[in-house]
Motif scaffolding. Structure first.
Motif, mmCIF file in Angstrom:
data_model
loop_
_atom_site.group_PDB
_atom_site.id
_atom_site.type_symbol
_atom_site.label_atom_id
_atom_site.label_comp_id
_atom_site.label_asym_id
_atom_site.label_seq_id
_atom_site.Cartn_x
_atom_site.Cartn_y
_atom_site.Cartn_z
ATOM 1 N N PRO A 38 56.962 33.080 48.816
ATOM 2 C CA PRO A 38 55.712 33.604 48.251
ATOM 3 C C PRO A 38 55.983 34.353 46.949
ATOM 4 C CG PRO A 38 56.447 34.974 50.093
ATOM 5 C CD PRO A 38 57.358 33.787 50.058
ATOM 6 N N ASN A 39 55.065 34.254 46.010
ATOM 7 C CA ASN A 39 55.167 35.021 44.769
ATOM 8 C C ASN A 39 54.302 36.275 44.950
ATOM 9 O OD1 ASN A 39 54.923 36.148 42.234
ATOM 10 N ND2 ASN A 39 54.864 34.172 41.187
ATOM 11 N N VAL A 40 54.971 37.394 45.237
ATOM 12 C CA VAL A 40 54.226 38.595 45.609
ATOM 13 C C VAL A 40 53.765 39.385 44.368
ATOM 14 C CG1 VAL A 40 54.112 40.444 47.360
ATOM 15 C CG2 VAL A 40 55.751 38.605 47.638
ATOM 16 N N GLY A 41 53.481 38.635 43.286
ATOM 17 C CA GLY A 41 52.852 39.244 42.125
ATOM 18 C C GLY A 41 51.344 39.323 42.334
ATOM 19 N N ALA A 42 50.802 38.299 42.973
ATOM 20 C CA ALA A 42 49.349 38.258 43.141
ATOM 21 C C ALA A 42 48.997 37.905 44.581
ATOM 22 C CB ALA A 42 48.745 37.220 42.209
ATOM 23 N N HIS A 43 47.914 38.504 45.062
ATOM 24 C CA HIS A 43 47.487 38.297 46.438
ATOM 25 C C HIS A 43 47.232 36.820 46.727
ATOM 26 C CE1 HIS A 43 45.192 38.727 50.146
ATOM 27 N NE2 HIS A 43 45.576 39.986 50.197
ATOM 28 N N PHE A 50 42.612 36.630 39.440
ATOM 29 C CA PHE A 50 43.149 37.273 40.633
ATOM 30 C C PHE A 50 42.246 38.389 41.141
ATOM 31 C CE2 PHE A 50 47.635 36.357 38.831
ATOM 32 C CZ PHE A 50 47.609 35.077 39.328
ATOM 33 N N GLY A 51 40.949 38.184 41.064
ATOM 34 C CA GLY A 51 40.030 39.279 41.393
ATOM 35 C C GLY A 51 39.880 39.523 42.869
ATOM 36 N N SER A 52 38.656 39.554 43.317
ATOM 37 C CA SER A 52 38.428 39.891 44.713
ATOM 38 C C SER A 52 38.362 38.617 45.550
ATOM 39 C CB SER A 52 37.126 40.661 44.844
ATOM 40 O OG SER A 52 36.063 39.811 44.481
ATOM 41 N N HIS A 53 38.362 38.786 46.828
ATOM 42 C CA HIS A 53 38.317 37.669 47.762
ATOM 43 C C HIS A 53 37.047 37.819 48.584
ATOM 44 C CE1 HIS A 53 39.492 34.916 50.918
ATOM 45 N NE2 HIS A 53 40.550 34.559 50.220
ATOM 46 N N GLU A 54 36.034 37.055 48.214
ATOM 47 C CA GLU A 54 34.727 37.161 48.876
ATOM 48 C C GLU A 54 34.296 38.623 49.027
ATOM 49 O OE1 GLU A 54 34.389 34.718 52.376
ATOM 50 O OE2 GLU A 54 35.593 33.143 51.474
ATOM 51 N N GLY A 55 34.398 39.356 47.929
ATOM 52 C CA GLY A 55 33.917 40.733 47.918
ATOM 53 C C GLY A 55 34.916 41.768 48.389
ATOM 54 N N GLU A 56 36.027 41.325 49.011
ATOM 55 C CA GLU A 56 37.025 42.296 49.468
ATOM 56 C C GLU A 56 38.023 42.579 48.355
ATOM 57 O OE1 GLU A 56 39.178 41.631 53.059
ATOM 58 O OE2 GLU A 56 37.420 40.837 54.086
ATOM 59 N N TYR A 57 38.504 43.826 48.298
ATOM 60 C CA TYR A 57 39.518 44.183 47.304
ATOM 61 C C TYR A 57 40.817 43.453 47.613
ATOM 62 C CZ TYR A 57 43.220 46.938 45.108
ATOM 63 O OH TYR A 57 44.328 47.326 44.402
ATOM 64 N N THR A 58 41.371 42.820 46.622
ATOM 65 C CA THR A 58 42.683 42.211 46.811
ATOM 66 C C THR A 58 43.682 42.913 45.904
ATOM 67 O OG1 THR A 58 42.110 40.555 45.169
ATOM 68 C CG2 THR A 58 41.901 39.901 47.467
ATOM 69 N N GLN A 59 44.757 43.391 46.490
ATOM 70 C CA GLN A 59 45.762 44.113 45.704
ATOM 71 C C GLN A 59 46.755 43.131 45.108
ATOM 72 O OE1 GLN A 59 47.279 47.792 47.251
ATOM 73 N NE2 GLN A 59 49.337 47.323 46.520
ATOM 74 N N ASN A 60 46.926 43.246 43.794
ATOM 75 C CA ASN A 60 47.885 42.385 43.114
ATOM 76 C C ASN A 60 49.059 43.227 42.634
ATOM 77 O OD1 ASN A 60 46.275 39.966 43.263
ATOM 78 N ND2 ASN A 60 44.905 40.985 41.811
ATOM 79 N N PHE A 61 50.222 42.981 43.205
ATOM 80 C CA PHE A 61 51.352 43.862 42.921
ATOM 81 C C PHE A 61 51.830 43.793 41.472
ATOM 82 C CE2 PHE A 61 51.846 44.535 47.536
ATOM 83 C CZ PHE A 61 52.116 45.899 47.531
ATOM 84 N N TYR A 62 51.475 42.755 40.728
ATOM 85 C CA TYR A 62 51.908 42.730 39.326
ATOM 86 C C TYR A 62 51.289 43.889 38.546
ATOM 87 C CZ TYR A 62 47.537 41.016 37.240
ATOM 88 O OH TYR A 62 46.248 40.914 36.783
ATOM 89 N N GLU A 63 50.185 44.448 39.090
ATOM 90 C CA GLU A 63 49.530 45.578 38.425
ATOM 91 C C GLU A 63 50.131 46.923 38.816
ATOM 92 O OE1 GLU A 63 45.027 44.709 37.740
ATOM 93 O OE2 GLU A 63 45.462 44.322 39.847
#
Ligand SMILES: *Cc1c(COP(=O)(O)O)cnc(C)c1O
Length: 496
Positions: free
Chosen positions: A111-116, A337-350
């Motif tokens: 997995p590339n754990v930069g983005a959810h 890489f925004g949200s997932h059906e309204g849920e917050y998605t954390q993107n570790f690259y940030e």
């Protein structure tokens, strides 16, 4: 009919299984007999180069089975083994076997754990690991953070977040030249990462104020306050106090409570470098020692040190994780890489310096579950007890001088019993003797120590972050040190 692509990198299921089983068999044998091998073969670079046969880049391929069997032979027989029960050098731990399996699993799924969106379950596992590490060291669950490659990167990540938070907005657009002269405060025992950070990130070495230490080797807080006051009156802008929780040489923990209070009073960022020592905060007996920890704005710790993770795993925890995204987030058009059906998605690259990221969290997450908090309390307190035993045995030994003991670090040196310590140049001789002794011990393969210099005394330093070490090893290394010390002294005094 389209042709089926045949890739030379692919391994057929049966081949992968066969080669993999063999590898696991070899690793199992290696781990179960590690105490019977030398800690290091002590080979010269030229001997090692010979093993690699000076070959040029292969034009064509070789079977995976053959390659892995050769690589296994090379690694198992020509490495320094930090998993050996008598390895106490620098701060590298023995690695938990489950970590090796975790890395294999992580690399297999990749997995590339930069983005959810690229690492759905892996991102959630890393988030949970961050929450667990915060709980482990006893800070608020609101801390957030990221896994990085090690202590240097963990400190850099916290340092930059703190600097961005404390400097004016102009830092982002116009760089450091546009800001006031930012200054940072740390004790003389601070690890070399701070110099690297000052150089690499443009603050410059002159931005560092090296505060002297007191007799307990902790940052002198009175000197700290005076230095900050003087800087303020000269128009500098103090931004950050850096405390160390377990310094590399002697394991000393700064007076974190006092440093936290000064940071709060003067509205400065409080960073703690706990790369080595902070896991000891889990011990009820160390509660007072680490008081103030929960006030830190950012904390660096290394699972690849006292949590026994295989390399590499460092971690930055930040009290208000918004400071991480303020520093590291950017949103190019090509990222969706925004949200997932309204849920917050954390993107570790940030949350840090890296963009594409591997799945370091898996091994840490599994280790924390394999033995739980209580398992760690047991292992960490045993390491400390072993270091204390080493100190006591050295103290009682007629040819050894015990110097310091903090957390799981003990320093000692060889002083022959008939040696007149009041003679001219006595310390120079002892320094030479102990340096030579250390070099001999390091190549000998019976044990592995590193060194420290304590008040002009060159000494041997044992840092025990090793769940394989037992009391028997400590008794044996006392014998080895005194035996080799005697030999070294005899050959040195002959040449003198
Ligand atoms: C080990 C250590 C570092 C550096 O960590 P790496 O993982 O080697 O990069 C920084 N600070 C302290 C106190 C350390 O013990």
């Amino acid at each position: 009919m389209t042709k089926v692509r045949k890739s030379p990198l692919e391994m057929e299921k049966d081949e992968f299984r066969k080669v993999g089983y063999k590898l696991i068999d070899d690793i199992s044998d290696f781990i179960s007999t590690i105490d019977q091998k030398p800690v290091t073969p002590g080979e010269k670079p030229s001997q090692l180069q010979k093993l690699l046969e000076n070959r040029t880049l292969p034009e064509n391929g070789t079977s995976a089975e053959l390659l892995l069997s050769k690589a296994t032979e090379l690694l198992l027989n020509h490495s320094l083994l930090n998993g050996h029960p008598k390895f106490f050098g620098y701060i590298t731990s023995s690695a938990a076997p489950i970590g090796a399996l975790a890395d294999l699993l992580a690399a297999s799924v990749n997995p590339n754990v930069g983005a959810h969106i690229l690492s759905p379950i892996a991102t959630e596992i890393e988030k949970q690991t961050m929450a667990w590490l915060a709980e482990f060291i006893g800070v608020s669950p609101n801390y957030g953070g990221i896994l990085v490659s090690g202590g240097n990167m963990a400190n850099f990540t916290g340092f930059l977040a703190g600097r961005t938070a404390m400097a004016s907005e102009k830092l982002k657009t116009d760089g450091l030249n546009a800001t006031e002269k930012l200054t940072i405060y740390c004790s003389k025992t601070t690890h070399t990462w701070i110099e690297k950070a000052a150089i690499l990130f443009g603050s410059g070495l002159s931005s560092i104020r090296w505060i002297k230490t007191n007799t307990a080797n902790q940052m002198d807080t009175a000197a700290l306050e005076e230095t900050i006051k003087a800087d303020l009156s000269k128009g500098f802008k103090p931004i950050m106090i850096i405390g160390t929780a377990g310094d590399v040489s002697t394991g000393t923990v700064d007076d974190l409570k006092n440093l936290a209070a000064i940071s709060k009073k003067l509205k400065l960022w409080f960073h703690i470098d706990g790369a080595y020592g902070i896991p000891a905060a889990v011990l009820p007996s160390c509660k007072t020692l680490f008081e103030g920890l929960e006030e830190a704005d950012s904390i660096a710790l290394d699972p690849h040190k006292w949590l026994y993770s295989p390399l590499e795993a460092g971690c930055t925890l930040v009290k208000n994780p918004k400071h991480l995204t303020d520093t590291y987030s950017s949103h190019p058009d090509y990222y969706n890489f925004g949200s997932h059906e309204g849920e917050y998605t954390q993107n570790f690259y940030e949350f840090g310096l890296q963009n594409s990221r591997g799945f370091k969290a898996l091994k840490v997450w599994l280790m924390l579950q394999q033995i739980g908090k209580n398992g760690y309390i047991k292992l960490i307190s045993e390491d400390i007890e072993l270091a204390q035993l080493l100190f006591e045995l050295a103290n009682r030994h007629e040819d050894l001088e015990a110097l310091t003991q903090n957390l799981s670090i003990t320093t000692l040196r060889y002083v022959p019993k008939d040696f007149d310590v009041n003679q001219d140049n006595a310390n120079d001789y002892l320094n030479k003797l102990n340096e030579e002794l250390l070099n001999k011990l390091q190549l000998g393969g019976e044990l592995f120590l590193s060194n420290a210099v304590i008040q002009d005394k060159y000494c041997l330093r044992a840092c025990i972050v090793n769940f394989r070490t037992s009391e028997k090893d400590i008794h044996e290394i006392i014998d080895i040190i005194s035996r080799e010390g005697d030999k070294t002294h005899k050959s040195l005094s002959k040449t003198n």
